[in-house]
Scaffold this active site. Structure first.
Site, mmCIF file in Angstrom:
data_model
loop_
_atom_site.group_PDB
_atom_site.id
_atom_site.type_symbol
_atom_site.label_atom_id
_atom_site.label_comp_id
_atom_site.label_asym_id
_atom_site.label_seq_id
_atom_site.Cartn_x
_atom_site.Cartn_y
_atom_site.Cartn_z
ATOM 1 N N TYR A 98 0.858 -1.300 0.055
ATOM 2 C CA TYR A 98 0.029 -0.063 -0.124
ATOM 3 C C TYR A 98 0.897 1.208 0.000
ATOM 4 C CZ TYR A 98 -4.344 -2.901 1.059
ATOM 5 O OH TYR A 98 -5.238 -3.559 1.065
ATOM 6 N N SER A 283 -13.947 -4.114 0.682
ATOM 7 C CA SER A 283 -14.731 -3.490 -0.382
ATOM 8 C C SER A 283 -16.408 -4.045 -0.323
ATOM 9 C CB SER A 283 -14.255 -3.883 -1.892
ATOM 10 O OG SER A 283 -14.700 -2.902 -2.799
ATOM 11 N N GLY A 288 -16.951 1.209 -4.286
ATOM 12 C CA GLY A 288 -17.641 2.447 -4.007
ATOM 13 C C GLY A 288 -18.758 2.635 -4.849
ATOM 14 N N LEU A 290 -21.665 0.918 -4.470
ATOM 15 C CA LEU A 290 -22.808 0.775 -3.775
ATOM 16 C C LEU A 290 -23.250 1.938 -3.024
ATOM 17 C CD1 LEU A 290 -22.387 -2.788 -2.428
ATOM 18 C CD2 LEU A 290 -24.553 -2.152 -3.546
ATOM 19 N N GLY A 292 -23.788 4.630 -4.606
ATOM 20 C CA GLY A 292 -24.671 5.367 -5.684
ATOM 21 C C GLY A 292 -24.041 6.480 -6.197
#
Length: 406
Positions: A98, A283, A288, A290, A292
């Site tokens: 990361y 996740s 991301g 979900l 909207g």
């Protein structure tokens, strides 16, 4: 914490009225209203679950960190950590690779941001359950090891990875070490179907990997270990080898899981329950979508997850699938129950009937607050039935891209 609730007009027979609902997709951008949800309320609702057989108790929310050092600064990482700990979180997840997307220039920045937070706050080390991950097989990742070459899950590379992580994190031990993805071929990149022609010669054996974990456990450099992006076969084989040689079994599985991707319920959940393993779904918003935030868009916003991978093809793949229609349905259900889409999707994960600590991630405090609010939701039978109705229509409609970003 402030909870943002979608308001798209009137509710009719449990469905949203947005002027038009075409092919299951919302045709208008929703307005919002604000409902206050305090960190105290989230903290009071936070559950703590056993991390497998390790004896470690972790919050049902695990704070993900993969944007720190790329999409987020160290100061923003600090603020996220403080907000999470105020909300009852005691568990965070990083990785040697990361931030994402993984590259040589940024590699390690996330760990160093965590180290600075620990140092600056003086927070007792035992109050922070720290998980990290060692890279699996990748012939393009040639900058991780001193000798160069691809990353592998060999005993030597596992130990080298842990030593480097301890140095970056400025700590004496890691609570949970995970294999980020397997050394052997598994269908986690692209098609979910197993292709026997892709099996690689010379894969690192389960025995060698378990032996390395045994050495690290004995030395005190790690307290427990787990797997990620793994299959039921892999989990069961690791457990079998551990039992045969007297090493602690893996205590966790970190796989992608959300309302849009529930394939682990078919085989992995049974394996975890019978082996006493805790699930760490990552996740929960399926990159991301979900939330909207992509509804009605023609291109992914700059800096969003769908814009960071595949040169824009990630967003195109999403749009070409049935996932946007499913997202519209779940968004409508969330509004019906007075929740944001993000909080609802996370509450779904948190309500699963097996030991689970859901990994959330955010690039802003507003997003983090929305995510944390999901852990204060009282899940109901009606919510479950609503989800099952949509799942029956759209079972696993889209597979989140994992490559270089899980």
């Amino acid at each position: 914490v402030v909870m943002v609730v979608l308001s798209t007009g009137r509710l009719s027979a449990g469905r949203l009225s947005t002027g038009r609902l075409s092919a299951g997709r919302l045709s208008a951008r929703p307005t919002v209203r604000m409902i206050a949800t305090s960190t105290d309320k989230v903290a009071a609702a936070m559950r703590y679950v056993p991390l497998g057989s390790s004896g470690i108790q972790v919050s049902s929310c695990c704070l993900g960190t993969m944007t720190w050092g790329s999409q987020n600064t160290d100061d923003e990482a600090f603020d996220q950590l403080e907000r999470a700990w105020q909300s009852g979180v005691n568990f965070l997840d990083t990785a040697e690779g990361y931030p994402i997307p993984m590259n040589e220039e940024t590699q390690g920045r996330t760990d160093r941001a965590i180290a600075r937070w620990l140092s600056k706050t003086g927070r007792p080390r035992e109050s922070v359950i720290l998980a990290t991950k060692v890279c699996g097989y990748n012939d393009r990742f040639t900058w991780f090891r001193e000798g160069g070459g691809p990353t592998r899950v060999s005993a030597a590379q596992i130990i080298e990875s842990v030593d480097a992580s301890l140095k970056r994190l400025n700590t004496d031990y890691i609570d949970l070490l995970q294999i980020h993805w397997p050394d052997r071929y598994v269908p986690i990149f692209g098609s979910p179907r197993y292709d026997a022609t892709k099996v690689r010669v010379g894969e690192v054996t389960f025995e060698e990997q378990v032996a390395a974990m045994g050495l690290l456990l004995k030395s005190g450099k790690i307290r427990a270990w787990g797997v990620s992006n793994e299959t039921p076969f892999g989990l069961c084989e690791f457990a079998r080898v551990c039992d045969a040689v007297g090493v602690q079994r893996p205590v966790s599985v970190q796989n992608s899981y959300s309302l849009l991707g529930r394939s682990d319920e078919i085989g992995m959940v049974e394996a975890m329950v019978r082996l006493g393993v805790t699930y760490l779904p990552y996740s929960p918003l399926s990159a991301g979508v979900l939330s909207g935030k992509y509804a009605g868009l023609k291109v992914a916003p700059k800096g969003s997850r769908l814009s960071l991978f595949g040169g824009g093809s990630y967003f195109d793949r999403y749009e070409a699938s049935q996932a946007p229609s499913a997202v519209a349905e779940y968004t409508a259900i969330a509004a019906k129950h007075g929740l944001t889409p993000s909080a609802f999707a996370i509450a779904f994960c948190d309500a699963r009937p097996f030991p689970i600590s859901t990994i959330i991630g955010a690039t802003s405090l507003a997003q983090l607050d929305d995510n944390l609010a999901g852990f204060a939701v009282k899940w109901t039978a009606e919510m479950e039935a609503d989800c099952e109705r949509v799942y029956a229509q759209y079972p696993d409609p889209w597979r989140m891209l994992v490559r270089d970003g899980g």
